[in-house]
Design a protein around this motif. Structure first.
Motif, PDB file in Angstrom:
ATOM      1  N   SER A   1       7.529  -2.008  -4.577  1.00  0.00           N
ATOM      2  CA  SER A   1       7.330  -2.860  -5.759  1.00  0.00           C
ATOM      3  C   SER A   1       7.795  -4.282  -5.525  1.00  0.00           C
ATOM      4  O   SER A   1       7.631  -5.141  -6.391  1.00  0.00           O
TER       5      SER A   1
ATOM      6  N   ASP B   1       8.570   4.000   2.990  1.00  0.00           N
ATOM      7  CA  ASP B   1       8.319   5.371   2.543  1.00  0.00           C
ATOM      8  C   ASP B   1       9.591   6.028   2.039  1.00  0.00           C
ATOM      9  O   ASP B   1       9.582   6.756   1.037  1.00  0.00           O
TER      10      ASP B   1
ATOM     11  N   ARG C   1       0.827  -1.207   0.000  1.00  0.00           N
ATOM     12  CA  ARG C   1       0.000   0.000   0.000  1.00  0.00           C
ATOM     13  C   ARG C   1       0.865   1.261   0.000  1.00  0.00           C
ATOM     14  O   ARG C   1       0.495   2.288  -0.586  1.00  0.00           O
TER      15      ARG C   1
ATOM     16  N   VAL D   1      10.497   4.494  -1.471  1.00  0.00           N
ATOM     17  CA  VAL D   1       9.613   4.990  -2.532  1.00  0.00           C
ATOM     18  C   VAL D   1       9.935   6.453  -2.865  1.00  0.00           C
ATOM     19  O   VAL D   1       9.989   6.854  -4.033  1.00  0.00           O
TER      20      VAL D   1
ATOM     21  N   GLY E   1       3.584   1.564  -1.527  1.00  0.00           N
ATOM     22  CA  GLY E   1       4.205   1.726  -2.829  1.00  0.00           C
ATOM     23  C   GLY E   1       5.400   0.857  -3.116  1.00  0.00           C
ATOM     24  O   GLY E   1       6.035   1.013  -4.177  1.00  0.00           O
TER      25      GLY E   1
END
Length: 232
Positions: free
Chosen positions: A37, A222, A33, A225, A35
């Motif tokens: 990958s 976080d 969620r 990303v 981000g």
């Protein structure tokens, strides 16, 4: 020649472990969620043949610890997920990096990946090059990763790059401090991906990504990303 992965894979180490209990479904779900990958974990096989995700591979109270290989699935703590449960909760639209520390678990892990996941997006890692080389002869559809350090390369960086290419190993995973743009280029020239692990701070992540690596592992999704976004 390997074309660098753009954007590089952001592997959430044990899920979003900076915010949730590591190696749990909530941690993996949150990582995606946020981000990430890719997801990262360690894979083990229970005594009744179920592939599960846990870091140490041992469970139980302090003075009664048992290897997961000696414990049936039903007796594991509730927070320990199986690989099948990961796929059921998160799907398969992500890269998955699994440390298979017990070489005997390799074939059951591959079978579980084939049954529910995406072998071509699954990266199975081990610190022993002879072990990874033997695995290549057992499975051609999964990705294999040589996890090591530059200080351990008796054949040198250029020599290791050629060895991995000759043996069909897909990637090398080095600590973020080991990587330089020249080292990345040496592996890319022979078709081997360059992965970097343990990048935690913003500065370490930025420094690692600046070398041109194909993937970065970290606890803070976080930050990973955001750093990739800064690459443009």
């Amino acid at each position: 020649m390997t074309v660098p992965r753009v954007p590089p894979i952001t592997f959430a180490h044990r899920g979003a472990m900076a915010r949730e209990r590591e190696n749990t479904l909530p941690a993996f779900e949150l990582a995606l969620r946020l981000g990430a990958s890719g997801l990262e974990s360690d894979a083990w096989v229970t005594s009744d043949g179920v592939v599960v995700l846990d870091h140490d591979g041992v469970v139980g109270p302090r003075f009664g610890r048992r290897p997961i290989a000696q414990v049936p699935r039903a007796e594991l703590p509730a927070h320990v997920p199986s690989l099948a449960e990961l796929y059921a909760a998160c799907g398969t639209d992500f890269e998955l990096s699994l440390d298979v520390k017990d070489p005997a678990a390799f074939e059951p892990v591959v079978a579980a990946v084939r049954a529910g996941g995406e072998p071509g997006r699954t990266w199975l890692c081990h610190p022993s090059l002879p072990v990874v080389t033997r695995w290549r002869g057992l499975a051609s559809d999964v990705r294999l990763v040589d996890s090591t350090r530059v200080s351990r390369l008796q054949d040198g960086v250029r020599g290791r790059a050629r060895t991995l290419a000759d043996r069909g190993i897909d990637a090398v995973n080095l600590h973020w401090l080991d990587w330089t743009p020249i080292y990345v280029r040496l592996f890319h020239e022979v078709g081997v991906h360059a992965f970097g692990w343990d990048a935690q701070s913003r500065s370490s992540i930025d420094r690692l990504l600046a070398t041109g690596v194909d993937a970065v592992y970290g606890n803070h999704v976080d930050r990973l990303v955001a750093a990739v976004a800064r690459l443009g």
